[in-house]
Every structure is written in structure tokens, then in C-alpha cells.
Design an enzyme around this catalytic site. Structure first.
Site, PDB file in Angstrom:
ATOM      1  CD  GLU A 199      -1.832   4.326   3.066  1.00 38.71           C
ATOM      2  OE1 GLU A 199      -1.282   3.518   2.293  1.00 38.71           O
ATOM      3  OE2 GLU A 199      -2.905   4.403   3.952  1.00 38.71           O
ATOM      4  CB  CYS A 209      -6.305  -0.653   5.221  1.00 38.54           C
ATOM      5  SG  CYS A 209      -5.119  -0.991   5.558  1.00 38.54           S
ATOM      6  CB  CYS A 258      -1.753   1.510   6.134  1.00 40.26           C
ATOM      7  SG  CYS A 258      -1.520   0.587   4.733  1.00 40.26           S
ATOM      8  CG  HIS A 289      -2.094  -1.134   0.750  1.00 45.06           C
ATOM      9  ND1 HIS A 289      -2.393  -0.935   2.081  1.00 45.06           N
ATOM     10  CD2 HIS A 289      -1.815  -2.570   0.718  1.00 45.06           C
ATOM     11  CE1 HIS A 289      -3.144  -2.226   2.073  1.00 45.06           C
ATOM     12  NE2 HIS A 289      -3.540  -2.994   1.519  1.00 45.06           N
TER      13      HIS A 289
END
Length: 157
Positions: free
Chosen positions: A62, A90, A93, A60
Site C-alpha cells: 500500500e 495495517c 497503511c 508495504h
């Protein structure tokens, strides 16, 4: 007359996050971008989603930006640093944000289905969460939501 680069103001971190999100969309990835900034405002890292490209469910934006910023600082902690991301992180993260000890989280669109900060499990509210950053949601929310809407609409057609 064109000003040289030294007289131009640096791009705002959220604008850079949007640029990363747009680049992710161009690669066929979900359009999410993230930028880590230190206390002095210096950009430490920037990334867009790369889960498909890297065949990695943890890639992701992040996570990639946090990893790169930690590498840049030579530390597993990002104390005094801020994260700008185009979508509410999410749960995975959010946990990484806590473990990295980021000072502030700025995010664009809320994620009512998959978010882990202000929706879903609300990671920072758990008593076992050791660090809670200051959270500011809705930064560029309409732009972020539109980017996601257009991306997913194209996938449905």
C-alpha cells in the site's frame, strides 16, 4: 484469431493486485499487492510488498503504491482515487490512506491480528482521523486468504 491489445478489456484492479501479491510471494515477501486507480479507472500505480528486498519496514504494498501514485500525479493527495489491496491494511497503511485522502479502499482478506481498518485499532474510527475513505472488505477474500495460507504454510515446513 487473436484480438489486439486495444480490444482487450483492461485487467480488473483487484486482479492486478493479486498479480502483485503473487510476484511478492515469488520474491519471498509476504504476498500482498496493491493498486491505485484514478476516478477515470486509469491505473496510477501498482506494487507488492518489498520490506525484505528494500530492508524497509514501511515498504508495504500500500505504501509503495501510494508513493508511486502521488509521484505520478505530482501531489501528496490522491483525491478521487481508489486503492485495491489483497489484505486489510495495517494501522500504518490505514493512516497513509487517510493522509493521502483516498476516496475508496477495497481489500481482500481481513487481518484479525494486524489489521488497522476493520480490526485492531480501526484507524478510520478515531476522532482524530481527518479523512475516512469508503471501505469495502472481502473482495476476493478466499483467494487472498488462500495465497497467504499457502505462503505461511511453506515457511513452517
Amino acid at each position: 484469431m487473436t484480438a489486439d491489445a486495444t480490444t482487450q478489456p483492461p485487467p480488473r484492479p483487484m486482479d492486478m493486485a493479486f498479480a502483485e501479491a503473487e510476484a511478492a510471494a515469488a520474491r519471498g515477501e509476504v504476498p500482498v499487492g496493491a493498486v491505485v486507480v484514478d476516478a477515470a479507472g486509469m491505473i496510477l500505480a501498482r506494487a507488492g510488498n518489498r520490506t525484505l528486498e528494500l530492508k524497509d519496514p514501511t515498504a508495504h504494498a500500500e505504501m509503495l503504491a501510494i508513493r508511486a501514485a502521488c509521484a505520478a500525479l505530482g501531489s501528496e493527495r490522491l483525491i478521487g482515487c481508489d486503492l485495491y489491496v489483497t489484505l486489510e491494511p495495517c494501522p500504518m497503511c490505514a493512516a497513509a490512506i487517510s493522509f493521502a485522502r483516498l476516496r475508496r479502499l477495497y481489500y481482500g482478506a481481513a487481518d484479525e491480528k494486524g489489521g488497522g481498518v476493520d480490526h485492531g485499532p480501526r484507524i478510520f474510527e478515531h476522532p482524530t482521523c481527518h479523512h475516512r475513505p469508503d471501505v469495502y472488505g472481502g473482495i476476493g477474500e478466499m483467494r487472498a486468504a488462500a495465497l497467504l495460507r499457502v505462503f505461511f504454510a511453506a515457511r513452517r515446513d
